[in-house]
Design an enzyme around this catalytic site. Structure first.
Site, short mmCIF file in Angstrom:
data_model
loop_
_atom_site.label_atom_id
_atom_site.label_comp_id
_atom_site.label_asym_id
_atom_site.label_seq_id
_atom_site.Cartn_x
_atom_site.Cartn_y
_atom_site.Cartn_z
N LYS A 1 1.01 -1.28 -0.11
CA LYS A 1 -0.53 0.06 -0.18
C LYS A 1 0.89 1.44 0.26
O LYS A 1 1.05 2.25 -1.02
CB LYS A 1 -1.47 -0.49 1.54
CG LYS A 1 -2.06 -1.11 1.09
CD LYS A 1 -2.86 -0.64 2.41
CE LYS A 1 -1.99 -1.57 4.20
NZ LYS A 1 -1.70 -2.41 3.81
N ARG B 1 -9.90 0.25 8.33
CA ARG B 1 -9.19 -1.07 8.77
C ARG B 1 -10.06 -1.97 10.01
O ARG B 1 -9.58 -3.09 9.92
CB ARG B 1 -8.85 -0.60 9.99
CG ARG B 1 -7.37 -1.04 8.99
CD ARG B 1 -5.68 -0.32 10.23
NE ARG B 1 -4.69 -1.25 9.77
CZ ARG B 1 -3.76 -1.04 9.57
NH1 ARG B 1 -3.36 0.35 8.86
NH2 ARG B 1 -2.35 -1.40 9.15
N ARG C 1 11.98 -6.26 5.77
CA ARG C 1 12.05 -4.47 5.58
C ARG C 1 12.69 -4.86 6.98
O ARG C 1 12.99 -3.65 7.77
CB ARG C 1 10.64 -4.56 6.18
CG ARG C 1 10.50 -2.77 6.33
CD ARG C 1 9.07 -2.08 6.04
NE ARG C 1 8.15 -2.92 6.45
CZ ARG C 1 7.21 -3.14 5.89
NH1 ARG C 1 6.81 -1.80 5.48
NH2 ARG C 1 6.01 -3.16 7.27
N ARG D 1 11.56 -1.43 11.55
CA ARG D 1 10.36 -0.95 11.96
C ARG D 1 9.74 -1.85 14.01
O ARG D 1 9.76 -3.26 13.25
CB ARG D 1 9.34 -1.12 10.74
CG ARG D 1 8.33 0.21 10.99
CD ARG D 1 7.64 -0.16 9.95
NE ARG D 1 6.07 -0.80 10.28
CZ ARG D 1 5.36 -0.85 9.49
NH1 ARG D 1 5.86 0.20 8.51
NH2 ARG D 1 3.37 -1.26 9.54
N ARG E 1 -0.10 -8.85 13.14
CA ARG E 1 -1.38 -8.09 12.39
C ARG E 1 -1.90 -8.53 11.55
O ARG E 1 -2.67 -7.96 10.94
CB ARG E 1 0.15 -6.51 11.65
CG ARG E 1 0.66 -6.19 12.77
CD ARG E 1 1.94 -5.66 12.41
NE ARG E 1 2.24 -4.95 10.50
CZ ARG E 1 3.17 -4.68 10.24
NH1 ARG E 1 4.07 -5.51 10.75
NH2 ARG E 1 3.33 -4.68 9.45
P1 AP5 Z 1 4.51 -1.40 1.85
O1 AP5 Z 1 4.43 -1.02 0.79
O2 AP5 Z 1 4.92 -1.19 3.11
O3 AP5 Z 1 3.30 -2.14 2.21
P2 AP5 Z 1 1.60 -1.57 3.31
O4 AP5 Z 1 1.01 -2.43 2.78
O5 AP5 Z 1 2.17 -0.23 3.20
O6 AP5 Z 1 2.46 -2.43 4.58
P3 AP5 Z 1 2.81 -1.95 5.89
O7 AP5 Z 1 3.91 -2.60 7.11
O8 AP5 Z 1 2.86 -0.42 5.95
O9 AP5 Z 1 0.52 -1.93 6.15
P4 AP5 Z 1 -0.07 -2.23 7.12
O10 AP5 Z 1 -0.89 -1.95 7.15
O11 AP5 Z 1 0.68 -3.36 8.49
O12 AP5 Z 1 0.64 -1.03 8.78
P5 AP5 Z 1 0.43 0.02 8.77
O13 AP5 Z 1 1.19 1.39 8.56
O14 AP5 Z 1 -0.74 0.47 7.72
O15 AP5 Z 1 5.48 -2.33 1.46
C1 AP5 Z 1 6.11 -3.61 2.37
C2 AP5 Z 1 7.30 -4.16 2.31
O16 AP5 Z 1 7.44 -5.24 1.15
C3 AP5 Z 1 8.49 -2.82 2.06
O17 AP5 Z 1 9.72 -3.00 2.54
C4 AP5 Z 1 8.50 -2.41 0.44
O18 AP5 Z 1 9.72 -1.70 -0.07
C5 AP5 Z 1 8.32 -4.31 -0.27
N1 AP5 Z 1 7.75 -3.97 -1.50
C6 AP5 Z 1 6.71 -3.44 -1.93
N2 AP5 Z 1 5.81 -4.03 -3.04
C7 AP5 Z 1 6.65 -5.01 -3.16
C8 AP5 Z 1 6.94 -5.70 -4.20
N3 AP5 Z 1 6.21 -5.80 -5.26
N4 AP5 Z 1 7.72 -6.94 -4.04
C9 AP5 Z 1 8.93 -6.84 -3.47
N5 AP5 Z 1 9.12 -6.02 -2.45
C10 AP5 Z 1 7.91 -5.12 -2.29
O19 AP5 Z 1 -0.05 0.53 9.52
C11 AP5 Z 1 0.47 0.11 11.37
C12 AP5 Z 1 0.24 0.12 12.55
O20 AP5 Z 1 -0.54 1.09 12.82
C13 AP5 Z 1 -1.23 -1.21 13.08
O21 AP5 Z 1 -0.84 -2.38 13.51
C14 AP5 Z 1 -1.82 -0.15 13.54
O22 AP5 Z 1 -1.65 -0.31 15.22
C15 AP5 Z 1 -2.09 0.98 13.43
N6 AP5 Z 1 -2.75 2.19 12.68
C16 AP5 Z 1 -3.03 2.75 11.37
N7 AP5 Z 1 -4.11 2.64 10.64
C17 AP5 Z 1 -5.09 2.43 11.93
C18 AP5 Z 1 -6.23 2.66 11.45
N8 AP5 Z 1 -7.40 2.62 10.45
N9 AP5 Z 1 -6.49 1.97 12.93
C19 AP5 Z 1 -6.23 1.38 13.83
N10 AP5 Z 1 -4.68 0.92 13.99
C20 AP5 Z 1 -4.40 1.42 13.10
MG MG Z 2 2.03 1.20 5.31
#
Ligand code: AP5
Ligand code: MG
Length: 190
Positions: free
Chosen positions: A13, A88, A127, A133, A144
């Site tokens: 994402k 979410r 990552r 992280r 997660r």
């Molecule tokens: P990346 O692009 O970072 O993927 P992502 O989907 O953004 O993954 P996240 O780990 O950021 O998602 P998440 O939903 O767990 O975390 P968030 O920050 O939203 O890609 C991942 C990796 O793969 C990177 O290293 C990238 O380089 C690599 N990659 C990408 N595309 C690739 C490809 N095609 N091929 C190979 N490699 C690739 O949330 C974190 C925490 O915040 C949550 O757990 C929760 O506690 C809190 N939180 C956030 N939003 C809310 C909400 N709305 N409500 C409640 N809690 C929330």
């Molecule tokens: Mg993300």
């Protein structure tokens, strides 16, 4: 254009949002990034969120809603936005709809990025080695994913029911995935 990016942790994402921002010149709103910045600067929000995030659980809905209300009322989102990490769960999805209805700006496109569980585990492990992280440890990443399956996956059907859902395959190279997303958005804007 108002776009919601959906997908499991590690599905890409954030990566794809960054490319879309360059193409569409819209603000990228990543709730994960907002929360991580708050933790880093030790604000009240950061203090509330840190322990929850470190367990891989969801920050309470009322906290997230307040945050979204404030962010989506800023002038820079008038022409649209790319939302990454919100909603979410179904409660957040309903609340977002109410908020956007109030602002007269409904979601145009919900884009689900589909990636195999194996791939996301591999990506998150990579990552963890590169960036450290704090919620990328294997144990927390698995939690997660569990929370995603239980609470976030139903949001996909919610948007399907509203007729705005598209799905793209998130496997393969980053630019390959981006080409698929571009294709979907072009069709939608016709
Ligand atoms: P990346 O692009 O970072 O993927 P992502 O989907 O953004 O993954 P996240 O780990 O950021 O998602 P998440 O939903 O767990 O975390 P968030 O920050 O939203 O890609 C991942 C990796 O793969 C990177 O290293 C990238 O380089 C690599 N990659 C990408 N595309 C690739 C490809 N095609 N091929 C190979 N490699 C690739 O949330 C974190 C925490 O915040 C949550 O757990 C929760 O506690 C809190 N939180 C956030 N939003 C809310 C909400 N709305 N409500 C409640 N809690 C929330
Ligand atoms: Mg993300």
């Amino acid at each position: 254009m108002r776009i919601v990016l959906l997908g499991a942790p590690g599905s890409g994402k954030g990566t794809q949002a960054a490319l879309l921002v360059r193409e569409l010149d819209l603000p990228h709103i990543s709730t994960g990034e907002v929360l991580r910045a708050a933790v880093k600067s030790d604000t009240l929000l950061g203090r509330k969120a840190k322990a929850v995030m470190d367990r891989g659980e969801l920050v309470p809905d009322e906290v997230m809603l307040g945050l979204m209300d404030e962010r989506l009322s800023q002038p820079d989102v008038q022409d649209g936005f790319i939302l990454d990490g919100y909603p979410r769960n179904l409660a957040q999805a309903g609340a977002l709809d109410e908020l956007l209805e109030r602002l007269g700006q409904p979601v145009d496109e919900a884009l689900q990025i589909d990636v195999d569980q194996e791939s996301v585990i591999r990506r998150i492990a990579n990552r963890a080695r590169r960036e450290g992280r704090s919620d990328d440890s294997e144990e927390v990443a698995r939690n997660r994913m569990k929370i995603y399956d239980e609470q976030t996956a139903p949001v996909v059907d919610y948007y399907a029911g509203k007729g705005v859902l598209s799905r793209v395959l998130g496997e393969g190279a980053v630019d390959e995935v981006f080409r698929r997303i571009r294709g979907v958005l072009q069709i939608r804007s016709r």
